[in-house]
Every structure is written in C-alpha cells, then in structure tokens.
Design an enzyme around this catalytic site. Structure first.
Site, mmCIF file in Angstrom:
data_model
loop_
_atom_site.group_PDB
_atom_site.id
_atom_site.type_symbol
_atom_site.label_atom_id
_atom_site.label_comp_id
_atom_site.label_asym_id
_atom_site.label_seq_id
_atom_site.Cartn_x
_atom_site.Cartn_y
_atom_site.Cartn_z
ATOM 1 N N THR A 1 -3.937 5.551 3.592
ATOM 2 C CA THR A 1 -2.897 5.512 2.501
ATOM 3 C C THR A 1 -2.991 6.504 1.563
ATOM 4 O OG1 THR A 1 -1.792 3.799 3.851
ATOM 5 C CG2 THR A 1 -0.451 5.432 2.746
ATOM 6 N N LYS B 1 0.937 -1.587 -0.008
ATOM 7 C CA LYS B 1 0.336 -0.011 -0.179
ATOM 8 C C LYS B 1 1.137 2.020 -0.097
ATOM 9 C CE LYS B 1 0.502 1.118 4.204
ATOM 10 N NZ LYS B 1 0.682 2.402 4.862
#
Length: 332
Positions: free
Chosen positions: A245, A188
C-alpha cells in the site's frame, strides 16, 4: 460449487467476484445503483477495472433480497464507511449460520469497532469472517499471483473461506487472529497516506523505509495491547499489506497522500483520486483507539494533524524526526 453474492461492484468487489467465478462458483454481484447494474449486464465489462471483461457466468442485481437469500456465502465488499448500513439492509434476508466474509478495511469512527464486529453487531446470527492481505484489485482481476489471509475465530470457518477463494493464482492462508488482521488492514491505510505525503514532498527511499518499519512497529504495539498476536504484524496482513500500500500507485491512499504532500487540501485530493480514500476515514478512529489503549502512535498522530488540523506536511516530518531519542525495541 457454491452460490455466492458479492455486495459492492467497485474494483475490489468486482475483482473478487471474478476470482470466485473463475473457481466455478455461481456468483451474483450486487450494486446499490440500478443504472450501474444495467451497465454491467449490457457491456459485461467493469469500468472500475479499466474495462476488463467479466466472466460469462457472472450475474448482477440491485435487489438486496435476491442477493441475500439462499446463498452459501455473502462477501461484503463495499467501502468500510458503508459496511454497517449495508449489513443492516442485508439483515432481514440472512439465515441463521449464514457465512459472511468482510473484505473492506477500516475502523468505525464512532464505535471503534472493526468490520467483522460491525457486521456481527448488525447480524448476530451470522458466522462472520474476513479476508485481507496485500491484494490490489487491479492485479487480482488480471490473475497475477496474490496471497491473502482468511481470518475467523473458528479455524474451521477460516478454512471454509480459504476453500472458496483459493486457486492457482490466489493463495489463501488461515488465521484465528481476526483483531490483528483487521487492525493491520485499517492502520496500513493511514501509514500509506504518510508515505504518499513523503513522496509528494520529494523525499526518498530512506524516508519510505522508515515510515513502513516504524509504522508496523506502532501498529503492532496497539495490536498486542488489544489482544492480537505480534506475529500477525510480521505477516501478510501486517508488513505485507503495508509494503504494497505504501509502494504502489494502485494505492488510492498513497495517491491521495502524494497530492496532500504537494499542497492540495484533503477534500481536493480525495476528489482527484476519485475513489474512497479509506485512510482518511480510519485515521481518527485509529488515533482514538490508540488513546483509549494508552499506546503511542506518532505517525498516526501527525497524519491526523495534517488531515484535520492544517499542520503543514513538512512540519509533520520534522516533528517525527525530532522526537526524543529512544531504543528501537523495548527489550533493548
């Protein structure tokens, strides 16, 4: 009440130390820098968290022996690139069966091992678990509602970690899919770099949504190939962590990506962010793991080219958009 050491006095380690202290545990926060330890003792405020005041009962040390001995649990919260070195320094002081909780996210470039694997390799007699999920340190430190997942091969160990960390503002689930949890946490950061680059280029919400959804698709493909469960990537440590994120300015990976998208060299972008940009360190390892497993990861591939082969960011987007047409899912 448990005796817990947190190794790493950056934003994430300090936020977790505050959380554990809130839960009534006896918390010792370790920093490798004696001057930083003294600053924490003197001011009882964390510069890494914008000057937030630290709980009265929290203690501080730069002595690894003191941090490692006679603890019920030890949390490893240094940046992922330092995990192996910190574990090696900790090893002489760890008792057999010691609970170690890894909270950093990354893949070691040389070995392609995840954080728990690195720690287990360095400290084979320890019991190693992980804690991961969509959890910016700045928000955890402010006691904003957050959810995470405690992962361990033994569900009883995961439940032990859950019990240590969970409270009314920090909800913890459990999972035995450690590979899936750690892969999602590492990749991620690479996808968030791509999202930031797209922001820096001036692209919009459509582009961000495409990167998030196709990013989780390629992460899940790799995860299933290495033995992780597909469902993990639809959960908190997969799509949940990826969304937060890619979307938040708390994300150092997204902030670095924005600067790169605006034309700044990678090293300059990292200096301007001022913290370790984990995605830069995980990008090569994630691509190498995908190549080893013969799994196609086009977003991870072009991020590597932008970071390390001087591919212009706009050209990287064009390459992704002009790939051969395919079905969204193989079953179609």
């Amino acid at each position: 009440m448990a005796k817990i050491s947190v190794l790493g006095s950056g934003a994430w380690g300090t936020a977790l130390a505050m959380l554990l202290s809130d839960n009534g545990h006896e918390v010792l926060l370790w920093s490798p820098f004696a001057e930083h330890t003294e600053e924490l003792r003197r001011t009882r405020k964390s510069s890494a968290l914008g000057g937030l005041e630290l709980p009265a009962g929290m203690q501080f040390t730069s002595d690894m022996k003191k941090a490692g001995e006679r603890q019920d649990a030890i949390v490893l919260a240094t940046a992922s690139v330092y995990t192996r070195g910190v574990a090696r320094e900790l090893r002489p002081y760890v008792k057999t069966g010691q609970l170690l909780v890894c909270v950093a996210k990354g893949i070691e470039e040389k070995s392609l091992l995840f954080q728990t694997d690195e720690v287990q390799e360095e400290i084979p007699d320890a019991v190693v678990a992980c804690l991961s999920g969509p959890s910016h340190a700045e928000e955890v430190a402010r006691r904003l509602p957050t959810t995470c997942v405690a992962g361990a091969a033994d569900s009883a160990v995961a439940e032990q970690v859950q019990e240590l960390f969970m409270n009314r503002v920090f909800r913890v689930y459990t999972s035995t899919d450690v590979k899936g949890i750690e892969l999602g946490g590492a990749v991620k950061n690479v996808i968030a770099l791509a999202a930031g680059i797209a922001d820096g280029l001036g692209y919009g919400d459509n582009t961000k949504a495409a990167l998030i959804t196709r990013g989780i698709a390629e992460t899940a493909r790799l995860g299933v190939k290495i033995g992780a469960h597909w469902e993990t990537f639809a959960g908190l440590t997969g799509i949940g962590d990826l969304i937060v994120t890619c979307a938040s300015m708390h994300s150092r990976n997204r902030r670095a990506g924005i600067l790169i998208g605006r034309g700044k060299p990678v090293e300059e972008a990292m200096r301007e962010v001022g913290q370790v940009v984990e995605g830069v360190y995980s990008a090569k390892a994630a691509l190498a793991l995908a190549e080893r497993e013969q799994v196609e990861m086009p977003i991870v591939d072009v991020v590597n080219r932008v970071l390390f082969s001087e591919l212009p960011a706009a050209e990287a987007v064009r390459m992704l958009m002009e790939r051969d047409p395919i079905a969204e899912w193989n079953y179609l």
